[in-house]
Motif scaffolding. Structure first.
Motif, PDB file in Angstrom:
ATOM      1  N   ALA A 374       0.840  -1.200   0.000  1.00  0.00           N
ATOM      2  CA  ALA A 374       0.000   0.000   0.000  1.00  0.00           C
ATOM      3  C   ALA A 374       0.875   1.251   0.000  1.00  0.00           C
ATOM      4  CB  ALA A 374      -0.907   0.004   1.226  1.00  0.00           C
ATOM      5  N   HIS A 375       0.560   2.206  -0.908  1.00  0.00           N
ATOM      6  CA  HIS A 375       1.368   3.419  -0.963  1.00  0.00           C
ATOM      7  C   HIS A 375       0.493   4.641  -1.205  1.00  0.00           C
ATOM      8  CE1 HIS A 375       5.388   5.425  -1.669  1.00  0.00           C
ATOM      9  NE2 HIS A 375       5.565   4.671  -0.602  1.00  0.00           N
ATOM     10  N   ASN A 376       1.006   5.659  -1.894  1.00  0.00           N
ATOM     11  CA  ASN A 376       0.372   6.978  -1.921  1.00  0.00           C
ATOM     12  C   ASN A 376      -0.842   7.044  -2.840  1.00  0.00           C
ATOM     13  OD1 ASN A 376       2.400   7.844  -0.237  1.00  0.00           O
ATOM     14  ND2 ASN A 376       3.626   8.745  -1.884  1.00  0.00           N
ATOM     15  N   GLY A 377      -1.921   7.643  -2.328  1.00  0.00           N
ATOM     16  CA  GLY A 377      -3.122   7.818  -3.118  1.00  0.00           C
ATOM     17  C   GLY A 377      -3.922   9.015  -2.650  1.00  0.00           C
ATOM     18  N   SER A 378      -5.091   9.196  -3.250  1.00  0.00           N
ATOM     19  CA  SER A 378      -5.933  10.345  -2.900  1.00  0.00           C
ATOM     20  C   SER A 378      -7.394  10.013  -3.146  1.00  0.00           C
ATOM     21  CB  SER A 378      -5.548  11.569  -3.741  1.00  0.00           C
ATOM     22  OG  SER A 378      -5.940  11.396  -5.103  1.00  0.00           O
TER      23      SER A 378
END
Length: 480
Positions: A374-378
């Protein structure tokens, strides 16, 4: 990872999740969408130079890395007007995305300093340096015992009033550097922006410019009309009790924060602080206070980042199991490690608490050579729904719905096959964000990707446009 290896964390070969059917197609040439073939058996991952996706999410453009960035790691993204600002360990690239399906390089700024996390506000760009350098200029090298130089790390400020010719105007040294920084606008009457600078020490020993205990953040005040007067105004200790001491199965101790996401309109922020998930009161910008915190000593190894839903009644925290460099998306690791955790915010004011509801992890098995976590999102701005897009490194890009906190579900995905069929190679999407009708991703190896999502559940998001976007500074999209 915002990549977390800069403090010497050892990457472990780990892995997690159940399988799902995929559609496979040969990887298209840059700037075109991927051709798709019939579905294969569930759990069959794409091969090298192949892509897999659901029919509702397609690549519409790709710009490979060029010049001094070609062999260097891409990192985070920020947006303003018709431009995307993409970090790279060697500096940053300015992309003209006026036509998102035909992006072009507007400028490249060579300025080495891992990991070069980027944020923008008005005419200013903030670049985070989280590796000790010989000086604070853009003509620097890594500081070593033999040639320590100034052992500088912290924030660099650029004037981007002309995005095609950024100008370096100021540096601010911070303790332990800046792994990530969060832009928080001043309140009424305060024409400043505040940078919440997150950094940490995982070495287990004192480091130059980063002695233990490092249980604080640095707050830099930047006067908008006089940015060269920027300076550290406070270094609040967030964990006077030392925070989580760490676990025996790879759980990280808390020695600062990795990432903070602010929701300025609501005077709150969420901190992903290695061993702790935190909810802050930021009504006094220079003095954030902990409202409550949570720990997951079973499934979370490294609290990495946080995202509020639009009504600020939920927080999605991510776990960067394996430091972002390990294969964690296979059945051996399972669906709850290296995943997202959804918490509801319950109660009011000082009595607010975080209550765990569920985990979400991409429902696909990756190969043993693909780093995936899981990493960067919006958020995707869909009224009445909680939907976000998220990067999973070589696990690809996932769109998922957490409107029901207890039953999150994926509604779209797109991923490339492994970079190598024979050995692990670091790659994949570092950050994937929704910006004015498109998903824009900064791929560690492949460069800038632009994807188009066509789905009745997310189509209303196209009605919401903004002229500035930093994922770690959330705005109420109903005000756009």
């Amino acid at each position: 990872m915002k990549h977390s290896a800069s403090r010497g964390r050892q990457l472990k070969r780990l892995a997690g999740v159940s399988a799902a059917a995929v559609l496979i197609g040969l990887l298209s040439a840059p700037s075109s969408s991927a051709a798709q073939a019939p579905a294969l058996d569930p759990g069959t991952p794409p091969g090298v130079d192949e892509v897999a996706s659901t029919p509702n999410l397609n690549l519409v453009a790709n710009l490979p890395k060029t010049g001094p960035f070609a062999d260097s790691t891409n990192s985070d993204l920020a947006f303003q007007d018709d431009f995307a600002y993409a970090g790279n360990y060697n500096g940053f690239t300015v992309y003209d995305i006026k036509d998102p399906e035909s992006p072009t390089v507007a400028a490249q700024v060579l300025c080495p300093g891992a990991q070069n996390d980027v944020s923008v506000k008005g005419n200013l760009l903030f670049l985070g340096t989280d590796s000790q350098r010989t000086n604070d200029s853009c003509d620097n090298t890594g500081s070593t015992t033999a040639a320590p130089g100034e052992r500088w790390e912290g924030i660099k400020i650029f004037d981007i009033s002309d995005p095609r010719t950024p100008k370096y105007i100021k540096s601010v040294k911070t303790d332990c550097g800046s792994h990530t920084q969060t832009v928080v606008p001043g309140k009424s009457g305060d024409n400043s922006v505040y940078l919440y600078v997150s950094s940490y020490n995982l070495a287990g020993a004192d480091l130059p410019n980063c002695p233990l205990p490092h249980d604080k953040i640095s707050i830099v005040r930047v006067p908008v009309q006089n940015p060269t007067a920027a300076a550290v105004v406070s270094t609040p200790v967030l964990f006077p009790d030392g925070g989580y001491p760490g676990g025996t199965e790879g759980q990280s101790a808390t020695t600062g924060c990795h990432d903070i996401t602010a929701y300025p309109e609501k005077d709150i922020a969420a901190g992903a602080c290695m061993g702790d998930g935190v909810l802050f009161d930021i009504s006094v910008r220079s003095a954030p206070k902990v409202i409550t915190s949570v720990r997951d000593t079973v499934n979370f190894a490294f609290w990495h980042s946080a995202t509020f839903n639009n009504s600020a009644t939920k927080i999605v925290f991510t776990d960067e199991l394996g430091g972002g460099g390990a294969a964690t998306c296979n059945p051996e690791i399972g669906p709850t490690r290296g995943a997202d955790a959804i918490y509801d915010i319950v109660g009011k004011g000082k009595n607010r608490k975080l209550e765990f509801r569920s985990y979400f992890k991409i429902p696909r098995t990756n190969t043993e050579n693909e780093n995936c976590v899981a990493h960067n999102g919006s958020l995707i701005p869909v009224p009445g729904r909680d939907i976000m897009v998220q990067a999973w490194y070589q696990g690809g890009i996932s769109v998922w719905d957490f409107t029901n906190s207890r039953k999150p579900k994926e509604i779209a995905y797109w991923e490339r096959g492994p970079l190598s069929a024979d050995s692990p190679v670091l790659g994949g999407s570092w950050s994937a964000y929704w910006y004015n009708g498109y998903i824009v991703s900064n791929d560690i190896v492949k460069g800038l990707d632009v994807l188009k999502l066509k789905d009745r559940r997310t189509n209303p998001a196209r009605n919401f446009l903004t002229d500035e976007f930093n994922a770690q500074t959330q705005d109420n999209f109903r005000n756009w």
